[in-house]
Design a protein around this motif. Structure first.
Motif, short mmCIF file in Angstrom:
data_model
loop_
_atom_site.label_atom_id
_atom_site.label_comp_id
_atom_site.label_asym_id
_atom_site.label_seq_id
_atom_site.Cartn_x
_atom_site.Cartn_y
_atom_site.Cartn_z
N TYR A 113 72.17 -23.11 12.20
CA TYR A 113 71.34 -23.89 11.28
C TYR A 113 71.17 -23.22 9.93
CZ TYR A 113 67.57 -20.56 12.08
OH TYR A 113 66.82 -19.41 12.13
N HIS A 114 70.78 -24.05 8.95
CA HIS A 114 70.34 -23.58 7.64
C HIS A 114 68.94 -24.13 7.41
CE1 HIS A 114 69.73 -24.51 3.28
NE2 HIS A 114 69.79 -23.19 3.28
N SER A 115 68.07 -23.31 6.87
CA SER A 115 66.72 -23.74 6.52
C SER A 115 66.46 -23.37 5.07
CB SER A 115 65.69 -23.06 7.44
OG SER A 115 64.40 -23.56 7.18
N GLU A 127 63.58 -24.26 9.94
CA GLU A 127 63.37 -23.10 10.81
C GLU A 127 62.35 -23.43 11.90
OE1 GLU A 127 63.54 -19.27 12.40
OE2 GLU A 127 64.74 -19.92 10.69
N THR A 156 71.90 -18.24 11.75
CA THR A 156 71.77 -18.83 10.43
C THR A 156 73.18 -18.87 9.84
OG1 THR A 156 71.25 -16.66 9.49
CG2 THR A 156 69.39 -18.10 10.06
N GLU A 176 74.39 -19.12 6.80
CA GLU A 176 74.75 -18.46 5.56
C GLU A 176 75.36 -17.10 5.89
OE1 GLU A 176 71.45 -20.95 5.75
OE2 GLU A 176 71.07 -18.83 6.01
N ALA A 234 70.01 -28.63 9.95
CA ALA A 234 69.92 -28.43 8.50
C ALA A 234 68.93 -29.43 7.94
CB ALA A 234 71.29 -28.63 7.84
N SER A 275 72.35 -29.99 4.07
CA SER A 275 72.34 -29.11 2.90
C SER A 275 73.74 -28.60 2.57
CB SER A 275 71.42 -27.92 3.18
OG SER A 275 71.90 -27.17 4.29
N GLN A 332 74.63 -25.61 1.98
CA GLN A 332 74.91 -24.39 2.73
C GLN A 332 75.49 -24.73 4.10
OE1 GLN A 332 72.22 -25.09 0.96
NE2 GLN A 332 71.38 -23.27 -0.03
N PHE A 333 74.96 -25.80 4.74
CA PHE A 333 75.52 -26.19 6.03
C PHE A 333 76.93 -26.75 5.85
CE2 PHE A 333 76.57 -28.46 9.77
CZ PHE A 333 76.06 -27.66 10.78
#
Length: 192
Positions: free
Chosen positions: A5-7, A13, A34, A36, A56, A64, A66-67
């Motif tokens: 995941y990305h938060s 999160e 995570t 990233e 995400a 996102s 980043q995801f």
């Protein structure tokens, strides 16, 4: 089981930790990843997991950036079908009640399908869709492809709605249970 995941601001999160809690209470071993700055150790966790749950925030109609960057780097796993027949699911959160979260959950399901994964739906009827129901119901937002939450964008992570937290926990437990069934079935086939 792994949660990839990305938060962005901590809201996702909260849901990731809730998915983890639900899976653990169903007996699963759970790793949090995570997405990233992926390294060999993080890739190994995902490659060795029996199930991967993607998460995400929904920004501008999808997961996102980043995801998305992480997803694009999964192509080496795709090419060798490293995640084929793993179970998968997903969760997201956005500031708007609709907020195009279904697009994000659909994106996760498509990513899973491209990898040959077996998708686990939320498996709940919608809550809060009849007059005798309330916003405290599981699946209060009525999503099916995974768990979804909503929180006004200017509120802190600790204000994530308790029903969205409970729905994420439910998803974690369901994925853990479906993974156990899948692994038992696979073992029974090998034993024949």
């Amino acid at each position: 089981m792994a949660i990839a995941y990305h938060s962005g601001n901590g809201h996702t999160e909260v849901l990731a930790q809730s998915v983890q809690a639900g899976a653990k209470s169903a007996g699963a071993e759970v790793s949090m990843v995570t997405v990233e700055a992926m390294d060999d150790a993080k890739w190994a966790v995902l490659d060795e997991a029996d199930a991967i749950v993607f998460g995400a925030p929904t920004y501008m109609g999808s997961a996102s950036g980043q995801f998305h960057s992480f997803a694009q780097t999964t192509n080496k796993r795709w090419g060798r079908q490293a995640w084929k027949d793993k179970l998968g699911s997903g969760f997201t959160i956005s500031a708007c009640k609709a907020g195009d979260k279904d697009t994000t959950l659909g994106y996760f399901a498509t990513l899973g399908a491209q990898h040959g994964m077996i998708w686990v739906s939320l498996g709940l009827l919608p809550g809060w869709h009849l007059s005798h129901e309330s916003e405290d119901d599981l699946n209060r937002l009525g999503y099916f492809n995974g768990a979804a939450g909503t929180l006004l964008g200017d509120l802190p992570p600790e204000d994530v709605h308790k029903a969205d937290i409970a729905t994420a926990e439910y998803l974690g437990g369901r994925v853990a249970q479906m993974t156990a069934i899948h692994l038992a079935g696979r073992a029974a086939l090998v034993a024949r």
